[in-house]
Design an enzyme around this catalytic site. Structure first.
Site, PDB file in Angstrom:
ATOM      1  N   GLU A 112       0.892  -1.183   0.006  1.00 37.34           N
ATOM      2  CA  GLU A 112      -0.059   0.222  -0.090  1.00 37.34           C
ATOM      3  C   GLU A 112       0.908   1.300   0.024  1.00 37.34           C
ATOM      4  OE1 GLU A 112       0.368  -2.244   2.364  1.00 37.34           O
ATOM      5  OE2 GLU A 112       0.264  -1.379   4.664  1.00 37.34           O
ATOM      6  N   HIS A 127      -8.042  -3.962  -1.623  1.00 36.93           N
ATOM      7  CA  HIS A 127      -7.172  -4.104  -0.338  1.00 36.93           C
ATOM      8  C   HIS A 127      -6.249  -2.979  -0.177  1.00 36.93           C
ATOM      9  CE1 HIS A 127      -5.165  -6.262   3.120  1.00 36.93           C
ATOM     10  NE2 HIS A 127      -4.275  -5.650   2.545  1.00 36.93           N
ATOM     11  N   GLU A 128      -5.089  -2.960  -0.914  1.00 41.34           N
ATOM     12  CA  GLU A 128      -4.364  -1.692  -1.068  1.00 41.34           C
ATOM     13  C   GLU A 128      -4.856  -0.516  -0.886  1.00 41.34           C
ATOM     14  OE1 GLU A 128      -1.760  -3.256  -0.048  1.00 41.34           O
ATOM     15  OE2 GLU A 128      -2.016  -5.132  -0.980  1.00 41.34           O
ATOM     16  N   HIS A 177      -6.218   0.399   2.280  1.00 41.59           N
ATOM     17  CA  HIS A 177      -4.951   0.795   3.410  1.00 41.59           C
ATOM     18  C   HIS A 177      -5.126   2.333   3.324  1.00 41.59           C
ATOM     19  CE1 HIS A 177      -3.063  -2.526   5.258  1.00 41.59           C
ATOM     20  NE2 HIS A 177      -2.979  -3.197   4.080  1.00 41.59           N
ATOM     21  N   GLU A 188      -3.846  -4.442   9.132  1.00 43.41           N
ATOM     22  CA  GLU A 188      -4.336  -5.472   8.465  1.00 43.41           C
ATOM     23  C   GLU A 188      -5.743  -6.125   8.415  1.00 43.41           C
ATOM     24  OE1 GLU A 188      -3.115  -5.707   5.577  1.00 43.41           O
ATOM     25  OE2 GLU A 188      -1.213  -5.088   6.014  1.00 43.41           O
ATOM     26  N   ASP A 221       8.831 -10.421  10.217  1.00 42.28           N
ATOM     27  CA  ASP A 221       8.748 -11.340   8.838  1.00 42.28           C
ATOM     28  C   ASP A 221       8.413 -12.433   9.306  1.00 42.28           C
ATOM     29  OD1 ASP A 221       8.995  -9.370   6.999  1.00 42.28           O
ATOM     30  OD2 ASP A 221      11.345  -9.489   6.909  1.00 42.28           O
ATOM     31  N   TYR A 266      -4.540 -10.764   9.584  1.00 37.12           N
ATOM     32  CA  TYR A 266      -5.577 -10.202   8.689  1.00 37.12           C
ATOM     33  C   TYR A 266      -6.984 -10.809   8.928  1.00 37.12           C
ATOM     34  CZ  TYR A 266      -1.681  -9.098   5.595  1.00 37.12           C
ATOM     35  OH  TYR A 266      -0.651  -8.575   4.909  1.00 37.12           O
TER      36      TYR A 266
HETATM   37  N1  BES Z   1       0.971  -4.436   3.485  1.00 35.11           N
HETATM   38  C1  BES Z   1       0.692  -5.712   2.966  1.00 35.11           C
HETATM   39  C2  BES Z   1       1.957  -6.125   2.589  1.00 35.11           C
HETATM   40  C3  BES Z   1       3.111  -6.422   3.504  1.00 35.11           C
HETATM   41  C4  BES Z   1       2.741  -6.866   5.056  1.00 35.11           C
HETATM   42  C5  BES Z   1       4.320  -6.405   3.430  1.00 35.11           C
HETATM   43  C6  BES Z   1       3.780  -6.944   5.921  1.00 35.11           C
HETATM   44  C7  BES Z   1       5.305  -6.293   4.338  1.00 35.11           C
HETATM   45  C8  BES Z   1       5.034  -6.819   5.518  1.00 35.11           C
HETATM   46  C9  BES Z   1      -0.282  -5.494   1.982  1.00 35.11           C
HETATM   47  O1  BES Z   1      -1.272  -4.471   2.300  1.00 35.11           O
HETATM   48  C10 BES Z   1      -1.070  -6.810   1.838  1.00 35.11           C
HETATM   49  O2  BES Z   1      -1.534  -7.284   2.807  1.00 35.11           O
HETATM   50  N2  BES Z   1      -0.694  -7.698   0.853  1.00 35.11           N
HETATM   51  C11 BES Z   1      -1.378  -8.786   0.561  1.00 35.11           C
HETATM   52  C12 BES Z   1      -2.868  -8.375  -0.304  1.00 35.11           C
HETATM   53  C13 BES Z   1      -3.940  -9.496   0.107  1.00 35.11           C
HETATM   54  C14 BES Z   1      -4.618  -9.517   1.554  1.00 35.11           C
HETATM   55  C15 BES Z   1      -5.049  -8.989  -0.670  1.00 35.11           C
HETATM   56  C16 BES Z   1      -0.657  -9.968  -0.248  1.00 35.11           C
HETATM   57  O3  BES Z   1       0.447  -9.186  -0.625  1.00 35.11           O
HETATM   58  O4  BES Z   1      -1.059 -11.090  -0.316  1.00 35.11           O
HETATM   59 ZN    ZN Z   2      -2.671  -5.091   3.794  1.00 33.66          ZN
END
Ligand code: BES
Ligand code: ZN
Length: 595
Positions: A261, A285-286, A289, A308, A365, A373
């Site tokens: 996002e 989703h993005e 955010h 999330e 991580d 989520y």
């Molecule tokens: N912010 C996240 C991606 C992220 C989280 C990067 C933690 C680094 C550390 C992003 O908004 C996300 O949740 N992406 C998901 C999308 C899905 C839930 C629709 C993904 O990448 O799968």
């Molecule tokens: Zn997200």
């Protein structure tokens, strides 16, 4: 000692930066960003001032035009090295001259062969959760916010984009081009983002443009042409979009996430280009955010569910508004399966399945999962159902107004809920959601007639029920996905052949469906699908897919052989995070008898 973030040397009691001024030069031969970061204080500052760094080489530090001493602490495995400065009285800014390491976790440098166009190299950043410190020295905690200006010097022929406003070119040396950017809204460091490559843009609406490599950009413009309708739906739900532009950047295939996002310009995996707009929920989703996360931000990774969980809830509200509740119910069902998988994966570390986590000594991580989520979103729905949709919508607007451009904790959130709706937290048993592992028994459920039909068919698998090609041919990708997630895992060779034959799964352009099928095939040791698994793992770096395929391959000796062989060839092209995810999936393989 006022450290509130276990993942940062940021100290609340020390001077605070309010802005950055960056001059960066991209050197693709050395895979290094070099230049200077000027950190500007909110007012005249003095005394000890700590910054986060990881892998950075610091050349010198200047305050008011004179060099000042600096001290780089020992390398901590998660945090990196503390950069300690002692500011002379009345310091208004410091300039740090530095360069990044070629293995910076927050950057991936791609050779031309690793791009879609195969002509020119590419660079992108991915800073969340704590990788901004490998790109620039900063207070790398979501609790601290800054505005910034940046000048990015790149080889001629390449275009630089950032999650910021483009301010045109600056004069550059021969063979080089300099791009200028300005980010006027205060952001946490994890939302800093940069990409450099052969990029072209296509306008989607007056406020949205999609950027991608030239060979991909037209397909991307078609796939995402509904973006303005989405922004309008989100504005109707959550209030005006506050970031001026909503641009999209489609990255090369090694991008480790589905989407990120980054404000004003979200970063996306090219696997969203299904050809039928069936994966645009990631855009929702993005986009969501922009309110939940970027306006109101989790103060640290221990409150990640605030970002999330709220965003999954908001994403599915947008989906309901655009496509109806039945479409959202399919998403809730896929999310339920993700959550179950995560709860099983964290069986031995149940504390990581609480929403409010304690992450001292734990890499964010490694703590990452579907729990913040999907459990988080269900907690939001529990609150919503207890007070009714209408009052909850008003509550969310008030919440976003109260905390806009702030970073908050679970405790602050709970304080606000209690003030708005006295007794609500007790009514939904908030401590069970926030402080206790697993999913509360009273968690909200989501139903639709289509869901019932699909799960009845899938649970009849064991009694010999199989999908009929004509019937399944009418399923949407989201419906097919729900069905695939529900059928038993290891299947016989005949059943795999039949599934693939009836549903032409190997040829799917929707990567959710394709990888779900390939992970069934992998777990079943179904060798006719191995070549497709191998090409996917060699060409796509989205961590979620790579991890689940390597995990599924672990179920049979032939799968493990394929995994090891594929990893050996593909690993150099993987993003550092993806490589780690694949390695940890393979580390859990049983020891081979005859190897
Ligand atoms: N912010 C996240 C991606 C992220 C989280 C990067 C933690 C680094 C550390 C992003 O908004 C996300 O949740 N992406 C998901 C999308 C899905 C839930 C629709 C993904 O990448 O799968
Ligand atoms: Zn997200």
């Amino acid at each position: 000692m006022a450290r509130l973030d276990p993942h940062s040397y940021f100290d609340d009691a020390q001077p605070r930066t309010s802005a950055w001024n960056l001059r960066l030069r991209a050197n693709f031969d050395l895979k290094v960003l070099s230049g200077e970061a000027t950190l500007i204080f909110g007012g005249p500052s003095v005394g000890v001032f700590d910054l986060d760094t990881k892998g950075l080489s610091v050349r010198c530090v200047r305050a008011s035009g004179t060099d000042i001493p600096f001290e780089l602490g020992p390398e901590e495995p998660i945090l990196g090295r503390r950069l300690r400065l002692t500011l002379p009285p009345a310091t208004t800014s410091v300039t740090i001259v530095y360069e990044t390491s070629p293995s910076a976790a927050g950057l991936q440098w791609l050779s031309p062969e690793q791009t879609a166009g195969k002509r020119l190299p590419f660079l992108f950043s991915q800073c969340q959760a704590i990788h901004a410190r490998s790109v620039l020295p900063c207070q790398d905690s979501a609790a601290a916010r800054v505005t910034y200006e940046a000048e990015v010097d790149v080889p001629q022929g390449l275009t630089a984009v950032m999650s910021a406003g483009a301010m045109g070119d600056a004069p550059a040396a021969a063979g080089r081009r300099k791009f200028r950017f300005r980010m006027p809204q205060p952001i946490p460091s994890y939302l800093f983002a940069l990409a450099v490559g052969e990029l072209e843009g296509r306008d989607l609406s007056p406020r949205s443009r999609v950027w991608a490599e030239p060979v991909v950009v037209d397909a991307a413009a078609t796939e995402f042409d509904g973006v303005e309708a989405m922004v309008l739906a989100a504005e109707a739900l959550f209030g005006p979009y506050d970031w001026e532009r909503f641009d999209l950047l489609v990255l090369p295939p090694s991008f480790p996430y589905g989407g990120m996002e980054n404000p004003r310009m979200i970063f996306l995996t090219p696997t969203l280009l299904a050809g039928d707009r069936s994966l645009v929920d990631v855009i929702a989703h993005e986009l969501a955010h922009s309110w939940t996360g970027n306006l109101v931000t989790n103060a640290t990774a221990e409150h990640f569910w605030l970002n999330e969980g709220f965003t999954i809830w908001a994403e599915r509200r947008i989906l309901s508004a655009l496509h109806g509740d039945a479409a959202a119910a399919l998403s809730w069902e896929s999310g339920r399966a993700d959550l179950e998988e995560a709860l099983a994966r964290f069986q031995d570390t149940p504390a990581l399945t609480c929403l409010r986590t304690r992450l001292d000594g734990i890499d964010p991580d490694d703590a990452f999962s579907a729990v913040p989520y999907e459990k988080g979103a269900r907690f939001v729905v529990a609150l919503e159902r207890a007070v009714g949709t209408k009052s909850f919508a008003e509550f969310v607007k008030a919440y976003m107004k109260r905390f806009r451009f702030q970073s908050i904790t679970t405790e602050i959130f709970c304080g606000f809920v209690e003030a708005e709706f006295p007794g609500l937290l007790a009514k939904v048993d908030a401590p069970a959601w926030l402080e206790r592992p697993g999913l509360p028994a009273a968690a909200p459920k989501f139903a639709s007639s289509k869901l019932e039909e699909l799960s009845a068919l899938a649970s009849g698998w064991k009694d010999g029920k199989r999908p009929d090609a004509a019937l399944a041919g009418r399923w949407s990708p989201a419906e097919l996905l729900v069905y695939l997630r529900r059928i038993p895992r290891a299947l016989s060779r005949e059943d795999c052949a039949r599934l693939d034959g009836a549903l032409s799964l190997n040829d799917r352009g929707n990567y959710e469906v394709l990888t779900q099928w390939l992970s069934i095939a992998a777990a079943s040791g179904y060798e006719p699908a191995f070549p497709r698994i191998k090409t996917l793992l060699a060409s796509v770096g989205r961590m979620k897919y790579v991890r689940s395929l390597y995990q599924a391959l672990g179920r049979t000796p032939a799968g493990r052989r394929l995994a090891r062989e594929t990893f050996a060839a593909a690993a150099p092209a993987y993003h550092a995070l993806t490589r780690r995810a694949a390695e940890s999936a393979m580390a859990a393989y049983p020891r081979e008898m005859a190897e």
